[in-house]
Write a protein that holds these residues in place. Structure first.
Motif, PDB file in Angstrom:
ATOM      1  N   GLY A 201       0.924  -1.148   0.079  1.00 37.00           N
ATOM      2  CA  GLY A 201       0.065   0.043   0.116  1.00 37.00           C
ATOM      3  C   GLY A 201       0.793   1.310  -0.027  1.00 37.00           C
ATOM      4  N   LEU A 202       0.691   2.261  -1.028  1.00 36.95           N
ATOM      5  CA  LEU A 202       1.432   3.578  -1.016  1.00 36.95           C
ATOM      6  C   LEU A 202       0.120   4.494  -0.602  1.00 36.95           C
ATOM      7  N   ILE A 203       0.191   5.034   0.556  1.00 37.68           N
ATOM      8  CA  ILE A 203      -0.960   5.864   1.161  1.00 37.68           C
ATOM      9  C   ILE A 203      -0.338   7.057   1.186  1.00 37.68           C
ATOM     10  N   CYS A 204      -1.029   8.214   0.458  1.00 35.52           N
ATOM     11  CA  CYS A 204      -0.642   9.638   0.462  1.00 35.52           C
ATOM     12  C   CYS A 204      -1.584  10.153   1.436  1.00 35.52           C
ATOM     13  N   LEU A 205      -0.803  10.778   2.206  1.00 32.01           N
ATOM     14  CA  LEU A 205      -1.659  11.703   3.580  1.00 32.01           C
ATOM     15  C   LEU A 205      -1.316  13.267   3.518  1.00 32.01           C
TER      16      LEU A 205
ATOM     17  N   ALA B 157       0.254  15.971  -2.901  1.00 29.12           N
ATOM     18  CA  ALA B 157       0.870  16.465  -4.125  1.00 29.12           C
ATOM     19  C   ALA B 157       1.641  15.339  -4.715  1.00 29.12           C
ATOM     20  N   VAL B 158       2.380  14.421  -3.894  1.00 30.78           N
ATOM     21  CA  VAL B 158       3.059  13.381  -4.163  1.00 30.78           C
ATOM     22  C   VAL B 158       2.040  12.335  -4.952  1.00 30.78           C
ATOM     23  N   HIS B 159       0.816  12.182  -4.508  1.00 24.34           N
ATOM     24  CA  HIS B 159      -0.189  11.425  -4.774  1.00 24.34           C
ATOM     25  C   HIS B 159      -0.749  11.884  -6.323  1.00 24.34           C
ATOM     26  N   GLN B 160      -0.781  12.967  -6.697  1.00 20.01           N
ATOM     27  CA  GLN B 160      -0.932  13.540  -7.859  1.00 20.01           C
ATOM     28  C   GLN B 160       0.136  13.261  -8.861  1.00 20.01           C
ATOM     29  N   ARG B 161       1.352  13.332  -8.129  1.00 20.69           N
ATOM     30  CA  ARG B 161       2.276  13.171  -9.373  1.00 20.69           C
ATOM     31  C   ARG B 161       2.373  11.481  -9.598  1.00 20.69           C
ATOM     32  N   LEU B 162       2.516  10.655  -8.537  1.00 26.04           N
ATOM     33  CA  LEU B 162       2.327   9.249  -8.792  1.00 26.04           C
ATOM     34  C   LEU B 162       1.288   8.746  -9.688  1.00 26.04           C
ATOM     35  N   ALA B 163       0.095   9.359  -9.628  1.00 29.83           N
ATOM     36  CA  ALA B 163      -1.394   9.044 -10.132  1.00 29.83           C
ATOM     37  C   ALA B 163      -1.193   8.879 -11.694  1.00 29.83           C
ATOM     38  N   ARG B 164      -0.205   9.816 -12.080  1.00 35.39           N
ATOM     39  CA  ARG B 164      -0.051   9.651 -13.530  1.00 35.39           C
ATOM     40  C   ARG B 164       0.585   8.593 -14.175  1.00 35.39           C
ATOM     41  N   ARG B 165       1.119   7.611 -13.460  1.00 39.28           N
ATOM     42  CA  ARG B 165       1.796   6.368 -13.859  1.00 39.28           C
ATOM     43  C   ARG B 165       1.093   5.142 -13.821  1.00 39.28           C
ATOM     44  N   ARG B 166       1.529   3.950 -14.278  1.00 36.72           N
ATOM     45  CA  ARG B 166       0.717   2.733 -14.311  1.00 36.72           C
ATOM     46  C   ARG B 166       1.646   2.035 -13.444  1.00 36.72           C
ATOM     47  N   TRP B 167       0.866   1.575 -12.108  1.00 40.38           N
ATOM     48  CA  TRP B 167       1.340   0.792 -11.256  1.00 40.38           C
ATOM     49  C   TRP B 167       1.428  -0.793 -11.255  1.00 40.38           C
ATOM     50  N   PRO B 168       2.356  -1.405 -10.913  1.00 37.27           N
ATOM     51  CA  PRO B 168       2.334  -2.697 -10.915  1.00 37.27           C
ATOM     52  C   PRO B 168       1.202  -3.461 -10.114  1.00 37.27           C
ATOM     53  N   ALA B 169       0.573  -4.622 -10.387  1.00 34.80           N
ATOM     54  CA  ALA B 169      -0.692  -4.941  -9.709  1.00 34.80           C
ATOM     55  C   ALA B 169      -0.246  -5.219  -8.419  1.00 34.80           C
ATOM     56  N   HIS B 170       0.959  -5.486  -7.922  1.00 32.49           N
ATOM     57  CA  HIS B 170       1.128  -5.686  -6.412  1.00 32.49           C
ATOM     58  C   HIS B 170       1.045  -4.359  -5.643  1.00 32.49           C
TER      59      HIS B 170
ATOM     60  N   LEU C 260      -2.078   2.309  -4.962  1.00 35.61           N
ATOM     61  CA  LEU C 260      -1.733   3.802  -4.711  1.00 35.61           C
ATOM     62  C   LEU C 260      -2.970   4.168  -4.272  1.00 35.61           C
ATOM     63  N   HIS C 261      -3.048   5.035  -3.049  1.00 35.64           N
ATOM     64  CA  HIS C 261      -4.139   5.415  -2.470  1.00 35.64           C
ATOM     65  C   HIS C 261      -4.029   6.911  -2.045  1.00 35.64           C
ATOM     66  N   ASP C 262      -5.165   7.824  -2.113  1.00 40.43           N
ATOM     67  CA  ASP C 262      -4.995   8.998  -1.579  1.00 40.43           C
ATOM     68  C   ASP C 262      -5.896   8.685  -0.382  1.00 40.43           C
TER      69      ASP C 262
ATOM     70  N   GLY D  20     -10.877   5.154   3.927  1.00 38.89           N
ATOM     71  CA  GLY D  20     -10.670   3.739   3.729  1.00 38.89           C
ATOM     72  C   GLY D  20      -9.237   3.189   3.888  1.00 38.89           C
ATOM     73  N   VAL D  21      -8.328   4.089   4.542  1.00 38.91           N
ATOM     74  CA  VAL D  21      -6.764   3.844   4.948  1.00 38.91           C
ATOM     75  C   VAL D  21      -6.988   2.430   5.785  1.00 38.91           C
ATOM     76  N   LEU D  22      -7.618   2.252   6.945  1.00 37.12           N
ATOM     77  CA  LEU D  22      -7.460   1.030   7.477  1.00 37.12           C
ATOM     78  C   LEU D  22      -7.885  -0.171   6.922  1.00 37.12           C
ATOM     79  N   ASP D  23      -8.804  -0.138   6.150  1.00 37.40           N
ATOM     80  CA  ASP D  23      -9.555  -1.179   5.302  1.00 37.40           C
ATOM     81  C   ASP D  23      -8.286  -1.571   4.534  1.00 37.40           C
ATOM     82  N   LEU D  24      -7.538  -0.500   3.563  1.00 36.86           N
ATOM     83  CA  LEU D  24      -6.495  -0.836   2.825  1.00 36.86           C
ATOM     84  C   LEU D  24      -5.467  -1.509   3.417  1.00 36.86           C
TER      85      LEU D  24
END
Length: 151
Positions: free
Chosen positions: A3-7, A20-33, A36-38, A43-47
């Motif tokens: 989980g890559l969780i941006c707060l 701001a980091v989330h906005q930058r990283l959301a432009r990329r296609r991440w591997p299935a494993h 990326l979460h804002d 829903g942070v604890l669920d993730l």
């Protein structure tokens, strides 16, 4: 899963670093494993419940280093006190995770040392804004093009 969780809150000056980091990283296609979460969407604890490891991306208190400096803290370096030096948001999430999850994921914090965290003051200071690219590049190099870790 990792989980890559941006707060953060972009309306509170440098506290918007994670957003701001989330906005930058959301432009990329991440591997299935990698998920990326804002964190502002909830829903942070669920993730975290689904993850074997997690990285919380956030701004850090000024006494931890120089403004704009990017630091990575191990879970053992992160205070369990919700009023600790990372601010109520990140520390509260970590405290809740430790209390509520039977098997909490291995968790680290990646952040930039804030210069200014002022409510209702939008925009990052220049040093923290520059750290957005540094942190984003670090995370992409580590997680974006590699297979999942075995640990």
């Amino acid at each position: 899963m990792i989980g890559l969780i941006c707060l953060g809150n972009p309306l509170h000056a440098d506290d918007g670093f994670g957003t701001a980091v989330h906005q930058r990283l959301a432009r990329r296609r991440w591997p299935a494993h990698v998920r990326l979460h804002d964190g502002g969407e909830g829903g942070v604890l669920d993730l975290l419940r689904q993850c074997r490891s997690a990285i919380l991306v956030t701004s850090l208190a000024g006494h931890l280093g120089r403004p704009g400096q990017v630091l990575r803290l191990c879970e053992s370096e992160v205070p369990s006190d919700p009023q600790g030096p990372l601010g109520a948001g990140t520390a509260s999430i970590l405290a809740a995770m430790r209390r509520l999850l039977t098997q909490p994921p291995h968790t680290e914090v990646l952040g930039a040392v804030a210069l200014r965290q002022v409510p209702f003051s939008a925009g990052l200071t220049p040093l923290v804004a520059a750290a957005v690219e540094t942190a984003s590049a670090m995370l992409w190099r580590e997680l974006g093009q590699s297979p999942p870790c075995s640990s």
